[in-house]
Every structure is written in C-alpha cells, then in structure tokens.
Scaffold this active site. Structure first.
Site, PDB file in Angstrom:
ATOM      1  N   ASP A 146       7.742   4.783  -9.370  1.00 13.86           N
ATOM      2  CA  ASP A 146       8.556   5.112  -8.325  1.00 13.86           C
ATOM      3  C   ASP A 146       9.819   4.510  -8.205  1.00 13.86           C
ATOM      4  OD1 ASP A 146       6.415   4.692  -6.747  1.00 13.86           O
ATOM      5  OD2 ASP A 146       6.782   2.359  -6.135  1.00 13.86           O
ATOM      6  N   GLY A 184       2.675   3.829   1.681  1.00 15.55           N
ATOM      7  CA  GLY A 184       3.363   4.397   3.008  1.00 15.55           C
ATOM      8  C   GLY A 184       3.227   5.326   2.840  1.00 15.55           C
ATOM      9  N   ARG A 185       3.990   6.128   2.008  1.00 20.35           N
ATOM     10  CA  ARG A 185       4.183   7.149   1.897  1.00 20.35           C
ATOM     11  C   ARG A 185       3.813   8.346   0.690  1.00 20.35           C
ATOM     12  NH1 ARG A 185      10.149   7.855   0.952  1.00 20.35           N
ATOM     13  NH2 ARG A 185      10.061   6.055  -0.521  1.00 20.35           N
ATOM     14  N   LYS A 199       4.194  12.782  -2.505  1.00 21.57           N
ATOM     15  CA  LYS A 199       5.174  11.245  -1.859  1.00 21.57           C
ATOM     16  C   LYS A 199       6.292  11.938  -0.854  1.00 21.57           C
ATOM     17  CE  LYS A 199       8.158   7.838  -3.551  1.00 21.57           C
ATOM     18  NZ  LYS A 199       9.018   7.519  -4.450  1.00 21.57           N
ATOM     19  N   ARG A 211      -2.103   0.054  -9.536  1.00 19.67           N
ATOM     20  CA  ARG A 211      -0.480  -1.135 -10.542  1.00 19.67           C
ATOM     21  C   ARG A 211      -0.727  -2.112  -9.920  1.00 19.67           C
ATOM     22  NH1 ARG A 211       2.759   1.849  -6.388  1.00 19.67           N
ATOM     23  NH2 ARG A 211       2.912   3.307  -6.495  1.00 19.67           N
ATOM     24  N   ASP A 213       7.871   5.585   8.569  1.00 17.20           N
ATOM     25  CA  ASP A 213       7.757   7.375   8.410  1.00 17.20           C
ATOM     26  C   ASP A 213       7.231   7.879   7.985  1.00 17.20           C
ATOM     27  OD1 ASP A 213       9.367   7.573   6.982  1.00 17.20           O
ATOM     28  OD2 ASP A 213      11.225   8.444   8.404  1.00 17.20           O
ATOM     29  N   GLY A 214       6.763   7.010   6.348  1.00 13.07           N
ATOM     30  CA  GLY A 214       5.799   7.978   5.363  1.00 13.07           C
ATOM     31  C   GLY A 214       6.173   9.081   5.545  1.00 13.07           C
ATOM     32  N   ASP A 232       4.729  -4.324  -7.033  1.00 18.21           N
ATOM     33  CA  ASP A 232       4.021  -2.977  -6.553  1.00 18.21           C
ATOM     34  C   ASP A 232       4.252  -1.754  -6.965  1.00 18.21           C
ATOM     35  OD1 ASP A 232       5.771  -3.911  -5.223  1.00 18.21           O
ATOM     36  OD2 ASP A 232       5.859  -2.199  -3.484  1.00 18.21           O
ATOM     37  N   GLY A 282       0.496  -1.420   0.243  1.00 19.70           N
ATOM     38  CA  GLY A 282      -0.458  -0.010  -0.123  1.00 19.70           C
ATOM     39  C   GLY A 282       0.721   1.110   0.226  1.00 19.70           C
TER      40      GLY A 282
HETATM   41  P1  AMP Z   1       9.206   0.527  -2.682  1.00 14.60           P
HETATM   42  O1  AMP Z   1      10.084  -0.390  -2.632  1.00 14.60           O
HETATM   43  O2  AMP Z   1      10.149   1.956  -2.032  1.00 14.60           O
HETATM   44  O3  AMP Z   1       8.049   0.707  -3.465  1.00 14.60           O
HETATM   45  O4  AMP Z   1       8.670   0.793  -0.973  1.00 14.60           O
HETATM   46  C1  AMP Z   1       7.914  -0.583  -1.136  1.00 14.60           C
HETATM   47  C2  AMP Z   1       6.613  -0.288  -0.045  1.00 14.60           C
HETATM   48  O5  AMP Z   1       7.142   0.241   1.214  1.00 14.60           O
HETATM   49  C3  AMP Z   1       5.740   0.202  -0.522  1.00 14.60           C
HETATM   50  O6  AMP Z   1       4.555  -0.399   0.161  1.00 14.60           O
HETATM   51  C4  AMP Z   1       6.144   2.359   0.176  1.00 14.60           C
HETATM   52  O7  AMP Z   1       5.046   2.442   0.686  1.00 14.60           O
HETATM   53  C5  AMP Z   1       6.540   1.552   1.347  1.00 14.60           C
HETATM   54  N1  AMP Z   1       7.538   2.542   2.098  1.00 14.60           N
HETATM   55  C6  AMP Z   1       8.893   2.657   1.257  1.00 14.60           C
HETATM   56  N2  AMP Z   1       9.414   3.353   2.268  1.00 14.60           N
HETATM   57  C7  AMP Z   1       8.304   4.599   3.393  1.00 14.60           C
HETATM   58  C8  AMP Z   1       8.861   5.208   4.266  1.00 14.60           C
HETATM   59  N3  AMP Z   1       9.668   5.885   4.052  1.00 14.60           N
HETATM   60  N4  AMP Z   1       7.547   5.089   5.018  1.00 14.60           N
HETATM   61  C9  AMP Z   1       6.129   4.177   4.664  1.00 14.60           C
HETATM   62  N5  AMP Z   1       6.345   3.435   3.725  1.00 14.60           N
HETATM   63  C10 AMP Z   1       7.395   3.738   2.514  1.00 14.60           C
HETATM   64 MG    MG Z   2       6.649   1.250  -4.426  1.00 14.77          MG
END
Ligand code: AMP
Ligand code: MG
Length: 522
Positions: free
Chosen positions: A281, A104-105, A124, A201, A136-137, A271, A102
C-alpha cells in the site's frame, strides 16, 4: 516460456476460504467471510503507460497478445476461469480501531502457481467493491505512478515488497480533493496491477477477532500457514506461536530495510501491514533527503507524526501487538506472545546497530560503540545531510584525512557553509572514531567499498523525481516514468549517464506539493 494467458488459475484463496454469500456490489458489513466476489469496471479508454518486463521475466512468463494484456490489466476483460474478488479486512488507523475496511479499490483478478511460485494479480483502482464505503473505488494517475515506480524500485533495492506488473490510464476523470481544502479537481484515472504471493494483512485477522468469529479466524490462520508458511505444520498452539514469531521476525527485518534505505511508509495502519512482511500500500510515502528522523511526508499525520521515520520500528511493534491480540483467541496464553514481542525490541536494536555499522563500513559490530552510531545520526540531522548521498559518498570517496571527510559533509549538506561550520568539531570527533575503527578492522579498502556500495544505494526514488514523472505523464509524456523505471532497476550501480539523479533535492522541491507534502486522498 509460458504465456500469462495460458496459465490455469488455481484460485486457492477463494476456493479454500469462506466467501460472502451476497454477490451484489453495494456497501455493506460482510460477516463470516474472507472476501466478496465482485467484477471489475470497464474503463472508457484504457491506455498502457508502462509494464514491468522484468517482473514478467522473473515469473518465467511472457505476453504475446498486448491488446489482451491492456484489456485485462485495465479491468475491461477477465482472466478465464477466475471469479474476481475483493478481500475483507479491518484495521487500526492512527492508533484507533476502525472496524471493517477491506479492499475498497482493489480487486484480485487471478491467482496462479507457476514454476513453484505462488502469485496473485490485483488491480488497484478498477472500481467499487462492497468495501468502498463512501469512496469511488478508483485511483488517479499521480498515486498510481508513485505506487508502480516505488514497488519496482524497492524490489531492486532488495526490500521485500508487493510488485507492480502494469500501469494503465483508464481514460476516465476522477475528482480528488488533494489537499483536503474543499477543492475538488478532476484528475486522470489509472489502474495498477499489483502482484504478490498474497495480500493478507494484519487487519485480515483483526476483523474476525473483533467480531469474536474464532472459527473464520482459525480458517484464515490455518490457510496462511498451509500456503505461505509451509515449513510450519499442524494447527496447534505451538504452530500458531511459531507463525507469530515468524511474522514478528519478518516485520522487524522489513522495517530495518526501510531504515537502511531511508524509506518512510507514511501510513503504517494495521491494514497496511502485510502478513508476509512485504511493503504494501504505497500511499503518502517518502524518502529521507535531509536526514531527519522526525520527518513524515504524510500531511494527514503532521500534527502527531505517528508514522515518522524514527518511529517506524516502534509502530511495527505496536502493530504486532494488535496482531498478537487478534491471534490470542487461538492461543489463549498471553505470556508466550509477550515474550516474542519482547524479543522484537532487543532483536531490532541489535539489527539496527549492525545495519548502521555496515552502512559505515564497520563489521566488527561488537567493538563499535552504540554512542558512535547515535552521534552520526545526530550529526546527520544537525547538518541536514542528504542521507543517500552521505552514505554513498562515504562508500566511494577517500576520507583518511579530515579535510577529505569534511568536503563530503559540505557536499551532502543542505545547510549553507557558515551554518555548517558550527558542526565541524563534532564531525572531527566522529571522523577520528571512524578512522580508528576502520584501521583496527583492517578490511582492504576495495573490499570495503564493494561491500558498502552493495548496501548504500546510489539512486532512490526521491519525492521530487516521482513528481517530475507525474507532471510529465499528466501532460501525456510517459518518458520520465520509463527513465526512472530504468534507472531504478540498478540502484546500487554506477550509472554515470544518469548522474543528474545523484544529486541533492533541488530548492524548488523543498515545499512543493507532491514532493514534501502528500495526502492519502489518491
Ligand atoms: P489506505 O489508507 O489507502 O490503505 O486506505 C484505507 C481504506 O480506505 C482501505 O480499506 C481502502 O480500500 C479504502 N480506500 C482508499 N481509497 C479509496 C477509494 N478511492 N475508493 C474506495 N476505497 C478506498
Ligand atoms: Mg490500505
């Protein structure tokens, strides 16, 4: 031209698809819903770093109130008549099912249809959501500059991508362990506003299939077709197969484009694959400099190099197989899905051959042996030829005589001359074959140059260039962000005053963190 803030949001996604009933913002598993309502966080001292005037113009919009723009793009103020939300999705990460991930940020702050174009705005780094898990989002300036510049550069290169409207510093410090070595460092926080018709996605579908929630799965598929694949109609098996076929086609074209320009995504988890076939991303991505299909910039992936340049097409197929599995409950027949996947393989090979031929200035594709393309790739690798310079030089320089051709190879190679000389005989054979094909095709040289220059970019966002812009911006100087942004608006044009960026990677950048090594922790 209409003002962005005078548009009335249509909130298609959130009005037509099921919402999470819980509206409190805490980490949880969200079932039977495509998103959760959530508010953006107010940053302590937002400051604009850059915004894309070009994107705004393309959307046929303007912004008069810059103060409000800064507030909205940093999360401090809301769009009127819109309830912001984070999307629920799952995903396969590095080949393994990871369950719910989902946004997350990322937080969707509005959705419009204007002058026939649909687009959503998404921040973002604007704070935690129910999908933030232990994180931390937030996002840091370093990775936000990389996402902002690369999204816009990719668009100008003609590669399908999500766009970036603005880059804002939040004024907050964000702790990050950049190398995963246990050393946290406070970094500058930042927020990018991304723009796309939709951020759905592959993982958006996988999550419902994994939970055996076929009802929500069907709602999301029907929604996606209705709004984003509008030429397909109905909700029959046949429509779903046509939908899948088109996603396969778009994904294939996207990856061919990455291979054309030398882009390595770095984290092709399901994702991170857009259902619309957009690059999405931007994390530990990178650009090939010395041509090496084995290369990945992602330090998290150095051991297996799953997402290396030369494996992207294969991974695209693997991800499409996961999507096929997710759609299976609505289709209930494996054979037609498999058939479409098989077409990806043959279609990709054909497309790759065609694309490489065009990069070399050859157009009678049927008459160009596959072996020649392989030989060129092998030799580029063995000679450590800079991919961008190699193809661009071939597009613009005389090379009838082998001496002229060899001079190009010497200029674009990272090897020293004595080492490179060992490759000379192989290049001679390539030169002979190339020349004989070029002669046989008889395309007028000026015409050939124009066509080659239109697909072989002169300027790309080399890893060290982004890093230089980051270093300057971290010191408070945004000049280089703007310089690179302007440069990359016209990647295929000759820009003689910018020729310092048309050069091999400097020696200092070879092993520097941020230039050759990148992590997901951003
Ligand atoms: P990514 O590999 O960057 O696409 O991230 C994979 C998952 O981790 C996704 O669900 C992102 O929303 C979550 N995510 C990555 N970095 C953060 C962050 N700093 N805070 C919250 N969620 C994160
Ligand atoms: Mg991602």
């Amino acid at each position: 031209m209409k003002d962005l803030f005078d548009l009335i949001p249509n909130a298609q996604f959130s009005s037509e698809l099921p919402a999470d009933k819980e509206e409190k913002n805490y980490n949880r598993q969200v079932e039977g819903a495509c998103y959760s309502f959530v508010e953006t966080r107010s940053p302590s001292n937002p400051e604009i770093v850059h915004s894309s005037k070009e994107l705004l113009e393309e959307l046929l919009l303007k912004v008069e109130d810059e103060e409000r723009f800064l507030k909205v793009m940093s999360g401090a103020e809301k769009f009127k008549d819109f309830k912001a939300f984070a999307m629920c999705y799952g995903g396969h990460q590095f080949g393994h099912w990871a369950g719910q991930l989902g946004d997350g940020r990322a937080i969707n702050i509005s959705e419009f249809e204007h002058e026939g174009k649909k687009f959503q705005l998404q921040l973002k780094g604007a704070g935690p959501t129910p999908y933030s898990r232990k994180a931390d989002g937030l996002a840091v300036l370093r990775s936000s500059i990389r996402e902002y510049l690369c999204s816009e550069a990719m668009h100008q290169l003609g590669v399908p991508t999500t766009r970036a409207l603005s880059l804002v510093k939040s004024g907050d410090l964000v702790p990050r362990d950049m190398l995963y070595d246990g050393n946290n460092k406070d970094e500058l926080g930042a927020i990018v506003c991304r723009v796309a018709p939709s951020f759905i996605r592959f993982g958006s579908f996988e999550i419902f299939a994994s939970r055996k929630d076929s009802a929500t799965l069907k709602e999301l598929v029907d929604y996606t077709i209705k709004h984003h694949f509008t030429h397909l109609e109905g909700s029959s098996k046949k429509t779903y197969l046509s939908f899948f076929k088109e996603v396969v086609e778009r994904t294939k074209s996207l990856i061919l484009e990455w291979q054309r320009v030398g882009f390595v995504h770095g984290v092709m988890n399901t994702d991170n694959l857009s259902i619309l076939g957009l690059t999405i991303d931007y994390g530990p991505y990178g650009w090939l400099e010395n041509y090496d299909p084995e290369w990945t910039p992602n330090t998290t992936d150095v051991q297996h190099k799953r997402y290396r340049f030369g494996n992207q097409a294969q991974i695209g197929l693997w991800n499409l197989l996961q999507l096929a599995n997710a759609l299976y409950p609505l289709i209930q027949e494996a054979e037609p899905l498999q058939k479409i996947l098989d077409e990806y393989k043959s279609g990709y090979l054909l497309g790759y051959h065609e694309m490489m031929c065009a990069k070399l200035g050859l157009y009678q594709v049927d008459l160009v042996p596959v072996k020649l393309i392989d030989e060129v790739s092998d030799q580029m690798k063995a000679s450590e030829a800079d991919m961008t310079l190699f193809f661009r030089e071939l597009s613009s320089k005389e090379m009838q005589e082998f001496e002229q051709f060899w001079k190009i190879i010497e200029e674009v190679s990272y090897l020293d001359k004595s080492e490179l000389r060992l490759q000379q005989e192989n290049w001679k054979s390539i030169h002979k074959q190339l020349m004989s094909r070029i002669k046989a095709e008889g395309v007028e040289p000026k015409e050939r140059e124009t066509r080659m220059k239109a697909i072989n970019p002169k300027y790309v966002l080399r890893n060290y260039m982004a890093q230089m812009a980051i270093d300057a911006a971290e010191r408070g100087d945004n000049g280089l962000v703007d310089e690179l942004y302007q440069l990359l608006l016209k990647p295929y044009h000759e820009q003689p005053e910018m020729d310092k960026w048309y050069a091999k990677r400097p020696e200092w950048a070879k092993h520097k963190v941020g230039c050759s090594m990148l992590s997901c922790s951003s």
